[in-house]
Design a protein around this motif. Structure first.
Motif, PDB file in Angstrom:
ATOM      1  N   TYR A  83       0.983  -1.161   0.008  1.00  0.00           N
ATOM      2  CA  TYR A  83      -0.003   0.002  -0.200  1.00  0.00           C
ATOM      3  C   TYR A  83       0.861   1.492   0.023  1.00  0.00           C
ATOM      4  O   TYR A  83       1.892   1.382   0.534  1.00  0.00           O
ATOM      5  N   ALA A  84       0.407   2.050  -0.912  1.00  0.00           N
ATOM      6  CA  ALA A  84       1.302   3.455  -0.704  1.00  0.00           C
ATOM      7  C   ALA A  84       0.272   4.844  -0.761  1.00  0.00           C
ATOM      8  O   ALA A  84      -0.636   4.718  -1.378  1.00  0.00           O
ATOM      9  N   LEU A  85       0.558   5.561   0.145  1.00  0.00           N
ATOM     10  CA  LEU A  85      -0.408   6.810  -0.048  1.00  0.00           C
ATOM     11  C   LEU A  85       0.647   7.927  -0.597  1.00  0.00           C
ATOM     12  O   LEU A  85       1.943   8.159  -0.079  1.00  0.00           O
ATOM     13  N   ASN A  91      -4.258  10.302  -2.806  1.00  0.00           N
ATOM     14  CA  ASN A  91      -4.472   9.041  -3.675  1.00  0.00           C
ATOM     15  C   ASN A  91      -3.714   7.819  -2.903  1.00  0.00           C
ATOM     16  O   ASN A  91      -2.392   7.944  -2.338  1.00  0.00           O
ATOM     17  N   SER A  92      -4.373   6.645  -2.763  1.00  0.00           N
ATOM     18  CA  SER A  92      -4.083   5.410  -2.289  1.00  0.00           C
ATOM     19  C   SER A  92      -3.745   4.567  -3.441  1.00  0.00           C
ATOM     20  O   SER A  92      -4.466   4.478  -4.235  1.00  0.00           O
ATOM     21  N   TYR A  93      -2.834   3.774  -3.292  1.00  0.00           N
ATOM     22  CA  TYR A  93      -2.265   2.911  -4.426  1.00  0.00           C
ATOM     23  C   TYR A  93      -2.049   1.481  -3.891  1.00  0.00           C
ATOM     24  O   TYR A  93      -1.414   1.169  -2.785  1.00  0.00           O
ATOM     25  N   LEU A  94      -2.954   0.552  -4.215  1.00  0.00           N
ATOM     26  CA  LEU A  94      -3.007  -0.788  -3.832  1.00  0.00           C
ATOM     27  C   LEU A  94      -2.150  -1.725  -4.747  1.00  0.00           C
ATOM     28  O   LEU A  94      -2.484  -1.897  -5.944  1.00  0.00           O
ATOM     29  N   ASN A 129     -13.787  -5.117  -5.474  1.00  0.00           N
ATOM     30  CA  ASN A 129     -14.142  -5.268  -4.070  1.00  0.00           C
ATOM     31  C   ASN A 129     -14.072  -3.987  -3.387  1.00  0.00           C
ATOM     32  O   ASN A 129     -13.266  -3.781  -2.309  1.00  0.00           O
ATOM     33  N   LYS A 130     -14.677  -2.814  -3.891  1.00  0.00           N
ATOM     34  CA  LYS A 130     -14.397  -1.527  -3.536  1.00  0.00           C
ATOM     35  C   LYS A 130     -14.870  -1.563  -2.094  1.00  0.00           C
ATOM     36  O   LYS A 130     -14.326  -0.743  -1.323  1.00  0.00           O
ATOM     37  N   LYS A 131     -16.071  -1.966  -1.697  1.00  0.00           N
ATOM     38  CA  LYS A 131     -16.681  -1.933  -0.582  1.00  0.00           C
ATOM     39  C   LYS A 131     -15.747  -2.432   0.445  1.00  0.00           C
ATOM     40  O   LYS A 131     -15.433  -1.668   1.781  1.00  0.00           O
ATOM     41  N   SER A 132     -15.209  -3.470   0.398  1.00  0.00           N
ATOM     42  CA  SER A 132     -14.289  -4.178   1.253  1.00  0.00           C
ATOM     43  C   SER A 132     -13.041  -3.566   1.338  1.00  0.00           C
ATOM     44  O   SER A 132     -12.581  -3.186   2.331  1.00  0.00           O
ATOM     45  N   ILE A 133     -12.563  -2.785   0.353  1.00  0.00           N
ATOM     46  CA  ILE A 133     -11.326  -2.037   0.310  1.00  0.00           C
ATOM     47  C   ILE A 133     -11.533  -0.798   1.289  1.00  0.00           C
ATOM     48  O   ILE A 133     -10.680  -0.247   1.909  1.00  0.00           O
ATOM     49  N   GLU A 134     -12.781  -0.103   1.139  1.00  0.00           N
ATOM     50  CA  GLU A 134     -13.061   1.082   1.689  1.00  0.00           C
ATOM     51  C   GLU A 134     -13.015   0.808   3.263  1.00  0.00           C
ATOM     52  O   GLU A 134     -12.847   1.529   4.215  1.00  0.00           O
ATOM     53  N   GLU A 135     -13.857  -0.414   3.476  1.00  0.00           N
ATOM     54  CA  GLU A 135     -14.031  -0.741   4.773  1.00  0.00           C
ATOM     55  C   GLU A 135     -12.656  -0.905   5.563  1.00  0.00           C
ATOM     56  O   GLU A 135     -12.520  -0.520   6.779  1.00  0.00           O
ATOM     57  N   TYR A 136     -11.823  -1.672   5.105  1.00  0.00           N
ATOM     58  CA  TYR A 136     -10.506  -2.392   5.763  1.00  0.00           C
ATOM     59  C   TYR A 136      -9.342  -1.603   5.489  1.00  0.00           C
ATOM     60  O   TYR A 136      -8.341  -1.410   6.184  1.00  0.00           O
ATOM     61  N   ASP A 138      -8.960   1.912   3.082  1.00  0.00           N
ATOM     62  CA  ASP A 138      -9.095   3.313   2.957  1.00  0.00           C
ATOM     63  C   ASP A 138     -10.437   3.736   2.358  1.00  0.00           C
ATOM     64  O   ASP A 138     -10.965   2.859   1.698  1.00  0.00           O
ATOM     65  N   SER A 139     -11.001   4.753   2.845  1.00  0.00           N
ATOM     66  CA  SER A 139     -12.212   5.287   2.129  1.00  0.00           C
ATOM     67  C   SER A 139     -12.077   6.759   1.783  1.00  0.00           C
ATOM     68  O   SER A 139     -13.172   7.105   1.393  1.00  0.00           O
ATOM     69  N   GLU A 140     -11.292   7.301   2.255  1.00  0.00           N
ATOM     70  CA  GLU A 140     -11.292   8.878   2.128  1.00  0.00           C
ATOM     71  C   GLU A 140     -10.511   9.318   1.000  1.00  0.00           C
ATOM     72  O   GLU A 140     -10.301  10.451   0.963  1.00  0.00           O
ATOM     73  N   LYS A 141      -9.753   8.415   0.398  1.00  0.00           N
ATOM     74  CA  LYS A 141      -8.867   8.712  -0.806  1.00  0.00           C
ATOM     75  C   LYS A 141      -9.407   8.312  -2.080  1.00  0.00           C
ATOM     76  O   LYS A 141     -10.372   7.541  -2.262  1.00  0.00           O
ATOM     77  N   ASN A 142      -8.769   8.739  -3.030  1.00  0.00           N
ATOM     78  CA  ASN A 142      -8.960   8.129  -4.460  1.00  0.00           C
ATOM     79  C   ASN A 142      -8.068   6.738  -4.474  1.00  0.00           C
ATOM     80  O   ASN A 142      -6.755   6.778  -4.040  1.00  0.00           O
TER      81      ASN A 142
END
Length: 210
Positions: A83-85, A91-94, A129-136, A138-142
């Motif tokens: 993960y990188a911010l 912006n968050s990068y997975l 899996n956007k919902k799971s990504i945002e929950e676990y 990050d949810s505040e970033k692109n």
């Protein structure tokens, strides 16, 4: 040493995710050389196990915050490779990673083709899996998913092989990545290690906003 976007890519070279990716790949290339200079050990031999000691420092130099093995739940136990911010915190990068050898037969063996398929599966799992990504995570970033295949063409004779453009086009046609980044090793100590010649490292992958 420049990132190339493959045709039909939805991004432009001046988009923030692409600028981040190109900067990260440049630093990653330098980390390969630095690793060998410090340890006198071929960083490509042990695949992902060694690469984490190279990828993570490059991410730390490319971002405000970096992490490894972040957990997210998708009805299974899933761990994100990296993960990188970005430095602006927007912006968050997975990032999911695989290492692939391209041998002197000018092709990927079955094992490495399967690894590319696995990397694509990991990438699309993130994208879907956007919902799971945002929950676990990050949810505040692109949020952007990136797959990173580290391809090392290797030869048993210095005279074997063609030029880098040949392999670049062949890999683009065979694997259909979204982007490709080429780095020359011929002037470095990594070019020849024992009886193996490695003229280049080729980074390929996919990128998509989640």
């Amino acid at each position: 040493m420049r990132l190339e976007l493959i045709k039909n890519n939805k991004f432009n070279l001046t988009d923030e995710p692409i600028l981040f990716l190109e900067n990260f790949l440049k630093k990653l290339s330098y980390e390969f050389l630095s690793y060998y200079n410090d340890f006198e050990e071929n960083p490509f031999v042990y695949r992902e196990r060694t690469l984490s000691s190279i990828i993570f420092p490059a991410l730390m130099k490319s971002s405000r915050r970096a992490a490894m093995e972040l957990y997210y739940n998708n009805k299974h136990r899933n761990f994100l490779d990296y993960y990188a911010l970005d430095e602006m915190g927007e912006n968050s990068y997975l990032i999911e990673v695989k290492h692939l050898f391209y041998d002197n037969k000018e092709c990927f063996g079955t094992y490495h083709l399967k690894k590319w398929e696995q990397l694509n599966e990991q990438f699309y799992k993130l994208c879907n899996n956007k919902k799971s990504i945002e929950e676990y995570i990050d949810s505040e970033k692109n949020i952007f998913a990136i797959s990173l295949g580290i391809v090392v063409p290797c030869f048993l004779d210095e005279k074997e092989g063609k030029d880098i453009e040949y392999y670049s086009e062949k890999i683009k046609n065979d694997l259909k990545p979204d982007w490709i980044f080429l780095y020359e090793l011929k002037d470095s100590k990594l070019y020849q290690i024992e009886k193996i010649y490695m003229p280049w490292v080729i980074f390929i992958g996919k990128i998509k906003e989640i």
